[in-house]
Scaffold this motif. Structure first.
Motif, PDB file in Angstrom:
ATOM      1  N   GLY A 344       4.064 -36.494 -26.627  1.00 60.65           N
ATOM      2  CA  GLY A 344       4.362 -36.106 -28.006  1.00 60.65           C
ATOM      3  C   GLY A 344       3.484 -34.990 -28.517  1.00 60.65           C
ATOM      4  N   ALA A 345       2.985 -34.123 -27.610  1.00 58.83           N
ATOM      5  CA  ALA A 345       2.131 -33.011 -28.033  1.00 58.83           C
ATOM      6  C   ALA A 345       2.958 -31.993 -28.810  1.00 58.83           C
ATOM      7  CB  ALA A 345       1.495 -32.355 -26.818  1.00 58.83           C
ATOM      8  N   PRO A 346       2.369 -31.364 -29.812  1.00 57.47           N
ATOM      9  CA  PRO A 346       3.113 -30.349 -30.579  1.00 57.47           C
ATOM     10  C   PRO A 346       3.446 -29.135 -29.721  1.00 57.47           C
ATOM     11  CG  PRO A 346       0.782 -30.330 -31.182  1.00 57.47           C
ATOM     12  CD  PRO A 346       0.984 -31.515 -30.298  1.00 57.47           C
ATOM     13  N   GLU A 347       4.469 -28.424 -30.118  1.00 55.68           N
ATOM     14  CA  GLU A 347       4.889 -27.242 -29.362  1.00 55.68           C
ATOM     15  C   GLU A 347       3.796 -26.183 -29.382  1.00 55.68           C
ATOM     16  OE1 GLU A 347       8.519 -23.919 -29.277  1.00 55.68           O
ATOM     17  OE2 GLU A 347       8.439 -25.455 -30.837  1.00 55.68           O
ATOM     18  N   ASP A 348       3.559 -25.578 -28.225  1.00 50.62           N
ATOM     19  CA  ASP A 348       2.581 -24.500 -28.097  1.00 50.62           C
ATOM     20  C   ASP A 348       3.196 -23.458 -27.182  1.00 50.62           C
ATOM     21  OD1 ASP A 348       0.422 -22.829 -27.180  1.00 50.62           O
ATOM     22  OD2 ASP A 348      -0.995 -24.349 -27.864  1.00 50.62           O
ATOM     23  N   LYS A 349       3.677 -22.367 -27.771  1.00 44.15           N
ATOM     24  CA  LYS A 349       4.426 -21.381 -26.991  1.00 44.15           C
ATOM     25  C   LYS A 349       3.586 -20.729 -25.893  1.00 44.15           C
ATOM     26  CE  LYS A 349       7.902 -20.325 -30.498  1.00 44.15           C
ATOM     27  NZ  LYS A 349       8.527 -19.297 -31.355  1.00 44.15           N
ATOM     28  N   GLU A 350       2.297 -20.501 -26.154  1.00 44.28           N
ATOM     29  CA  GLU A 350       1.447 -19.883 -25.134  1.00 44.28           C
ATOM     30  C   GLU A 350       1.267 -20.815 -23.941  1.00 44.28           C
ATOM     31  OE1 GLU A 350      -2.257 -18.335 -26.399  1.00 44.28           O
ATOM     32  OE2 GLU A 350      -1.408 -17.098 -27.996  1.00 44.28           O
ATOM     33  N   LEU A 351       0.989 -22.091 -24.222  1.00 38.43           N
ATOM     34  CA  LEU A 351       0.849 -23.066 -23.146  1.00 38.43           C
ATOM     35  C   LEU A 351       2.143 -23.202 -22.356  1.00 38.43           C
ATOM     36  CD1 LEU A 351      -1.199 -26.025 -24.712  1.00 38.43           C
ATOM     37  CD2 LEU A 351      -1.977 -24.389 -23.022  1.00 38.43           C
ATOM     38  N   ASP A 352       3.253 -23.311 -23.073  1.00 40.65           N
ATOM     39  CA  ASP A 352       4.541 -23.467 -22.410  1.00 40.65           C
ATOM     40  C   ASP A 352       4.864 -22.262 -21.539  1.00 40.65           C
ATOM     41  OD1 ASP A 352       4.734 -25.860 -23.673  1.00 40.65           O
ATOM     42  OD2 ASP A 352       6.275 -25.266 -25.110  1.00 40.65           O
ATOM     43  N   SER A 353       4.519 -21.082 -22.023  1.00 35.58           N
ATOM     44  CA  SER A 353       4.795 -19.858 -21.260  1.00 35.58           C
ATOM     45  C   SER A 353       3.982 -19.836 -19.970  1.00 35.58           C
ATOM     46  CB  SER A 353       4.459 -18.630 -22.114  1.00 35.58           C
ATOM     47  OG  SER A 353       4.653 -17.444 -21.365  1.00 35.58           O
ATOM     48  N   ARG A 354       2.696 -20.158 -20.070  1.00 34.27           N
ATOM     49  CA  ARG A 354       1.857 -20.179 -18.865  1.00 34.27           C
ATOM     50  C   ARG A 354       2.352 -21.243 -17.880  1.00 34.27           C
ATOM     51  NH1 ARG A 354      -2.481 -18.886 -22.564  1.00 34.27           N
ATOM     52  NH2 ARG A 354      -2.924 -21.107 -22.907  1.00 34.27           N
ATOM     53  N   THR A 355       2.759 -22.406 -18.400  1.00 32.42           N
ATOM     54  CA  THR A 355       3.281 -23.467 -17.539  1.00 32.42           C
ATOM     55  C   THR A 355       4.510 -22.992 -16.792  1.00 32.42           C
ATOM     56  OG1 THR A 355       2.485 -25.181 -19.049  1.00 32.42           O
ATOM     57  CG2 THR A 355       4.181 -25.832 -17.492  1.00 32.42           C
ATOM     58  N   PHE A 356       5.382 -22.295 -17.487  1.00 29.18           N
ATOM     59  CA  PHE A 356       6.624 -21.814 -16.881  1.00 29.18           C
ATOM     60  C   PHE A 356       6.331 -20.833 -15.744  1.00 29.18           C
ATOM     61  CE2 PHE A 356      10.107 -18.746 -16.632  1.00 29.18           C
ATOM     62  CZ  PHE A 356      11.169 -19.607 -16.392  1.00 29.18           C
ATOM     63  N   PHE A 357       5.427 -19.899 -15.960  1.00 29.89           N
ATOM     64  CA  PHE A 357       5.137 -18.883 -14.947  1.00 29.89           C
ATOM     65  C   PHE A 357       4.319 -19.449 -13.780  1.00 29.89           C
ATOM     66  CE2 PHE A 357       5.693 -15.935 -18.668  1.00 29.89           C
ATOM     67  CZ  PHE A 357       6.837 -15.338 -18.193  1.00 29.89           C
ATOM     68  N   TYR A 358       3.525 -20.472 -14.062  1.00 33.75           N
ATOM     69  CA  TYR A 358       2.590 -20.987 -13.064  1.00 33.75           C
ATOM     70  C   TYR A 358       3.249 -21.890 -12.028  1.00 33.75           C
ATOM     71  CZ  TYR A 358      -2.073 -22.379 -11.439  1.00 33.75           C
ATOM     72  OH  TYR A 358      -3.204 -22.573 -10.686  1.00 33.75           O
ATOM     73  N   GLY A 359       4.290 -22.617 -12.434  1.00 38.83           N
ATOM     74  CA  GLY A 359       4.853 -23.668 -11.599  1.00 38.83           C
ATOM     75  C   GLY A 359       5.212 -23.260 -10.187  1.00 38.83           C
ATOM     76  N   ILE A 360       5.888 -22.122 -10.023  1.00 44.57           N
ATOM     77  CA  ILE A 360       6.364 -21.705  -8.698  1.00 44.57           C
ATOM     78  C   ILE A 360       5.204 -21.431  -7.745  1.00 44.57           C
ATOM     79  CG2 ILE A 360       6.529 -19.258  -9.336  1.00 44.57           C
ATOM     80  CD1 ILE A 360       8.972 -19.075  -7.481  1.00 44.57           C
ATOM     81  N   TYR A 361       4.048 -21.076  -8.283  1.00 47.03           N
ATOM     82  CA  TYR A 361       2.864 -20.852  -7.434  1.00 47.03           C
ATOM     83  C   TYR A 361       2.523 -22.123  -6.658  1.00 47.03           C
ATOM     84  CZ  TYR A 361      -2.162 -20.654  -6.421  1.00 47.03           C
ATOM     85  OH  TYR A 361      -3.377 -20.733  -5.809  1.00 47.03           O
ATOM     86  N   ASN A 362       2.444 -23.235  -7.351  1.00 45.02           N
ATOM     87  CA  ASN A 362       2.132 -24.501  -6.672  1.00 45.02           C
ATOM     88  C   ASN A 362       3.257 -24.933  -5.738  1.00 45.02           C
ATOM     89  OD1 ASN A 362      -0.476 -25.345  -7.624  1.00 45.02           O
ATOM     90  ND2 ASN A 362       0.439 -25.584  -9.632  1.00 45.02           N
ATOM     91  N   GLN A 363       4.499 -24.706  -6.173  1.00 41.25           N
ATOM     92  CA  GLN A 363       5.630 -25.135  -5.355  1.00 41.25           C
ATOM     93  C   GLN A 363       5.683 -24.371  -4.036  1.00 41.25           C
ATOM     94  OE1 GLN A 363       7.860 -27.754  -6.335  1.00 41.25           O
ATOM     95  NE2 GLN A 363       8.185 -27.598  -4.134  1.00 41.25           N
ATOM     96  N   LEU A 364       5.455 -23.061  -4.090  1.00 43.02           N
ATOM     97  CA  LEU A 364       5.459 -22.271  -2.859  1.00 43.02           C
ATOM     98  C   LEU A 364       4.304 -22.659  -1.937  1.00 43.02           C
ATOM     99  CD1 LEU A 364       6.404 -18.726  -4.230  1.00 43.02           C
ATOM    100  CD2 LEU A 364       7.798 -20.194  -2.759  1.00 43.02           C
ATOM    101  N   ALA A 365       3.150 -22.987  -2.528  1.00 44.92           N
ATOM    102  CA  ALA A 365       2.010 -23.435  -1.712  1.00 44.92           C
ATOM    103  C   ALA A 365       2.331 -24.761  -1.034  1.00 44.92           C
ATOM    104  CB  ALA A 365       0.764 -23.566  -2.586  1.00 44.92           C
ATOM    105  N   ASP A 366       2.940 -25.687  -1.770  1.00 50.59           N
ATOM    106  CA  ASP A 366       3.302 -26.999  -1.202  1.00 50.59           C
ATOM    107  C   ASP A 366       4.368 -26.852  -0.120  1.00 50.59           C
ATOM    108  OD1 ASP A 366       1.515 -28.189  -2.912  1.00 50.59           O
ATOM    109  OD2 ASP A 366       3.018 -28.887  -4.343  1.00 50.59           O
ATOM    110  N   ASP A 367       5.365 -26.021  -0.387  1.00 45.93           N
ATOM    111  CA  ASP A 367       6.442 -25.826   0.586  1.00 45.93           C
ATOM    112  C   ASP A 367       5.932 -25.170   1.866  1.00 45.93           C
ATOM    113  OD1 ASP A 367       8.285 -26.985  -1.073  1.00 45.93           O
ATOM    114  OD2 ASP A 367       9.173 -25.101  -1.764  1.00 45.93           O
ATOM    115  N   PHE A 368       4.955 -24.285   1.740  1.00 41.97           N
ATOM    116  CA  PHE A 368       4.352 -23.676   2.926  1.00 41.97           C
ATOM    117  C   PHE A 368       3.672 -24.744   3.780  1.00 41.97           C
ATOM    118  CE2 PHE A 368       0.623 -21.920   5.068  1.00 41.97           C
ATOM    119  CZ  PHE A 368       1.187 -20.889   5.805  1.00 41.97           C
ATOM    120  N   ALA A 369       2.891 -25.602   3.133  1.00 39.14           N
ATOM    121  CA  ALA A 369       2.153 -26.640   3.871  1.00 39.14           C
ATOM    122  C   ALA A 369       3.093 -27.621   4.555  1.00 39.14           C
ATOM    123  CB  ALA A 369       1.213 -27.376   2.920  1.00 39.14           C
TER     124      ALA A 369
END
Length: 789
Positions: A344-369
């Protein structure tokens, strides 16, 4: 009646897809132009000065400075501290978690101060000389006590136990537990970061309690939706039924009834449906009105993007780059965005934006492993698809190049070239490659790099040089992950061995307990022997002789055949106490060990005589120990046994005198020790006496027995209220019927559970004082508090 829709599924997914398409086009342009090469080359050239060390001749030969295997949790932490590296190690680790899990920017003074505070506290905890194993149940409970969330920890431990026991074959139970624990920890972390510094202790406890339960509720979706569907345990028809059920839930906000299930996994699905329904309702109940729609939309995007990926077929050679990467962008970002809406955290556009851009970095690292495991399973990921089709599909993006493109974009376009961010992300990237190389071996690693790292020879040479030479790129969360999996696997293995040994010992002990009849004896003596054997043949747990065997044989190295009389004496004495306990003049029980009590079958008088007979048989067995042991030692043992029996009688007298009275907690503890604790103490101390152990060790064992006995009795009291008659082998509710004072009647159910865990923790801590490996006592304690009968 058609259920009202909470979200427009198609529209919310279309909007999310458009955003992902825009991000993909941005990355696509950069990867085709290879802009990452020049920008990251400069970054790495600057970065490597902190990570390429030229060791002195002295350091190469210094045994004290030799780096241990990073998988050796405690030794590695000690070495880092000794080498002066622990502060930087923890700083980059916590900084990375703040970026990955909390979407924080490392150029914020507030964030940096918070990271420093956590690093200081964590370092203090990790370097304590008298530290216990934090990840043991006792260690976690002590932390929960400090925060006032004992009840929620007890709740979630029981939930995790149930989940683990319901993980079907074909799924990794340890990984499922680890993921659940990780999600719970992540939600707690998010909740803590949302708290105001001036929050009251009551408010903090309330929010932490909610976070633990929300974390479990959300985390449950990983083993029982994502992992379950990936494991291909369900038939095609079952899978369709199940995914339809999940989809309907997310669109309407209500979990449909399971209805008739078509398939072989009805028992599994019935449990999962019930557990997920409760979890979903708990999340819904704690949703803020302003974040509720966002929660359902993000959840649907996550689920649907997973399904889009799951339905891909590796034999299809025609997937476009967009089809390969857009679902990955969606699922990797939405899985993290959900967490904020869950709490129930309030909306934070900066946090949400960073989360959106960051996600694929971890996914590609996991998929490589995981690429070769995924390839073996026929899963479509950017790496498996590229492995199979890169020679015939020149249009395919190389996912390894896209990985570095994402890193370059994050550092320079999302985090504005912040130096610390650059440091942490490059640390993580090189660490990932080093760990992969160590896991698969140099030859396999070289083979993989020949395929994926061919885009720019100069850049690849630089990367491989870093992989070979760079140091100080390890991360605490990776160490913790490996350590947790090791603990879970070891505990499962040790528990299985413990249970198998107990099962085997129970059979052996059952075989030796029967009292043979003597030829030409009197009919009355035959009746007593029949009655004694009737009681001994019941479905007893045989805990006391089992513990005595473990102590005698495993701990002290005594001959198992030599201590058989001791094992028999302990069970004879215990069975005699039960016979007396069940009499109409005492508890007036009608069933014991799954069948009628002795006095119900043979009459009260013969039952009393049989109890006395078994007591004397116990003495007879102890006296026979002088065939194998020194007579003075046997006399010492018999003297101790006589005192223990007298104390057990004292405890039963206190129990009888307490009927209809409300005892204090102190009186209850004393009565419990005399009734139950003494029996456990005897099973520990009598083998120690035979082995000639010192008084210091025996005092520690007595303290352990005291608290283990109290924990055992509290669990019995709880089972009398919450247990299953079929499993218990006796009716529940007898304590209330007999107006007995119990831990439940004195404390209530919740506080009784806390008291049980407090005694469990003390008993566990006492084991640290005993200078020998007593792993079986740890599992014995775990059994005490988790048993259902």
């Amino acid at each position: 009646m058609k259920k009202e829709l909470i979200i427009n599924a198609d529209e919310c997914y279309r909007q999310a897809e458009q955003k992902a398409e825009h991000y993909f086009k941005l990355l696509y342009t950069q990867v085709r132009q290879k802009t990452y090469v020049s920008t990251l080359t400069v970054d790495i050239q600057m970065w490597k000065h902190n990570h390429i060390h030229h060791h002195s001749l002295f350091s190469l030969f210094s045994r004290g400075n030799r780096k241990p295997d990073s998988r050796q949790y405690h030794h590695y932490i000690q070495w880092l501290n000794y080498a002066g590296k622990l502060d930087n190690y923890l700083d980059r680790s916590i900084s990375y978690i703040f970026m990955r899990d909390l979407s924080k920017s490392l150029d914020s003074p507030d964030t940096l101060n918070r990271i420093k505070s956590i690093v200081d506290n964590l370092k203090s905890d990790l370097t304590k000389k008298d530290k216990d194993e934090t990840f043991s149940m006792a260690g976690l409970y002590r932390i929960a006590q400090k925060e006032g969330v004992e009840s929620s920890l007890i709740w979630v431990i029981n939930k995790l136990k149930t989940v683990s026991s319901n993980i079907p074959k074909g799924m990794d139970a340890e990984q499922a537990q680890r993921k659940l624990i990780k999600i719970i920890a992540g939600v707690i972390m998010q909740e803590v970061e949302e708290m105001d510094d001036n929050i009251s202790s009551v408010g903090r406890t309330r929010r932490l309690d909610k976070a633990i339960r929300l974390g479990y509720s959300y985390g449950l979706t990983y083993p029982f939706i994502d992992d379950l569907l990936d494991a291909k345990i369900l038939s095609n028809e079952e899978e369709k039924q199940y995914t339809d059920l999940i989809r309907t839930t997310l669109i309407t906000g209500n979990v449909p009834e399971l209805g008739e299930w078509n398939g072989n996994n009805v028992e599994l699905i019935t449990y999962i449906h019930s557990e997920l329904r409760d979890a979903f309702e708990y999340i819904k109940e704690h949703q803020q009105q302003e974040t509720r729609i966002g929660f359902f939309e993000q959840s649907y995007v996550f689920f649907h993007s997973q399904e889009v990926d799951r339905l891909k077929d590796l034999s299809n050679a025609n997937y476009t780059n967009e089809e390969l990467y857009i679902p990955i962008i969606l699922k990797s970002s939405s899985s993290r965005l959900i967490v904020r809406s869950v709490i129930g955290a309030p909306e934070d556009k900066e946090l949400d934006s960073r989360t959106f851009f960051y996600g694929i970095y971890n996914q590609l690292a996991d998929d490589f492993a995981d690429m070769f495991d995924d390839l073996k399973d026929g899963a479509v990921t950017p790496y498996t698809y590229y492995l199979k089709y890169h020679k015939t599909r020149p249009d395919l993006i190389n996912p390894f190049e896209l990985y570095w493109t994402v890193i370059s974009n994050l550092i320079h376009n999302v985090y504005n070239a912040d130096k610390k961010t650059c440091e942490v992300i490059l640390d993580r990237a090189i660490n990932g490659l080093k760990r992969y190389k160590e896991r698969v071996g140099t030859n396999k690693y070289t083979e993989v790099m020949d395929i994926f790292a061919s885009g720019d020879a100069t850049f690849n040479k630089l990367i491989q040089h870093m992989v070979r030479k760079a140091d100080d790129v390890d991360f605490f969360d990776k160490l913790l992950r490996d350590h947790m999996i090791t603990i879970l696997k070891n505990e499962r293995k040790e528990k299985e061995e413990f249970q198998n040994t107990i099962k085997s010992l129970r059979h052996q002990i059952n075989d030796m307990l029967n009292i043979p009849k003597i030829e030409n004896n009197f009919l009355t003596e035959e009746q007593i022997i029949d009655a004694a054997n009737y009681s001994l043949e019941g479905d007893g747990k045989r805990l006391r002789p089992i513990v005595a065997w473990f102590m005698g044989v495993n701990a002290y190295g005594l001959n198992s055949a030599a201590i058989e009389p001791l094992l028999k004496s302990l069970e004879y004495m215990h069975t005699a106490s039960l016979i007396f306990d069940d009499l109409p003049s005492q508890d007036n029980a009608s069933t014991r060990r799954g069948r009628s009590t002795l006095h119900e079958v043979y009459g009260i008088a013969l039952a009393e005589l049989t109890g006395l007979f078994l007591t004397q048989k116990a003495v007879e067995e102890q006296a026979s120990l002088d065939n194998q042991f020194d007579s003075k030692t046997v006399l010492k043992l018999m003297n101790y046994s006589a005192q223990a029996t007298a104390n057990m009688c004292r405890g039963q007298t206190m129990d009888l005198d307490s009927k209809g009275k409300q005892l204090t907690l102190e009186q209850l503890n004393m009565m419990c020790f005399y009734k139950t604790g003494i029996g456990f103490e005897a099973s520990l101390i009598m083998p120690a006496i035979l082995a000639g152990e010192n008084e210091v060790e025996m005092d520690a064992l007595k303290k352990f027995a005291r608290h283990a006995g109290i924990a055992f009795q509290i669990k019995d009291d709880l089972l009398d209220v919450e247990g299953d008659t079929t499993l218990l082998g006796k009716p529940i509710g007898k304590d209330a019927e007999n107006n007995n004072s119990t831990f439940v009647s004195v404390l209530g159910i919740e506080d009784a559970k806390k008291k049980m865990w407090e005694n469990y923790c003390i008993a566990m801590e006492v084991l640290q004082e005993v200078p020998r490996n007593l792993t079986f006592l740890k599992h014995f304690l775990d059994y005490i508090i988790s048993r259902d009968h």
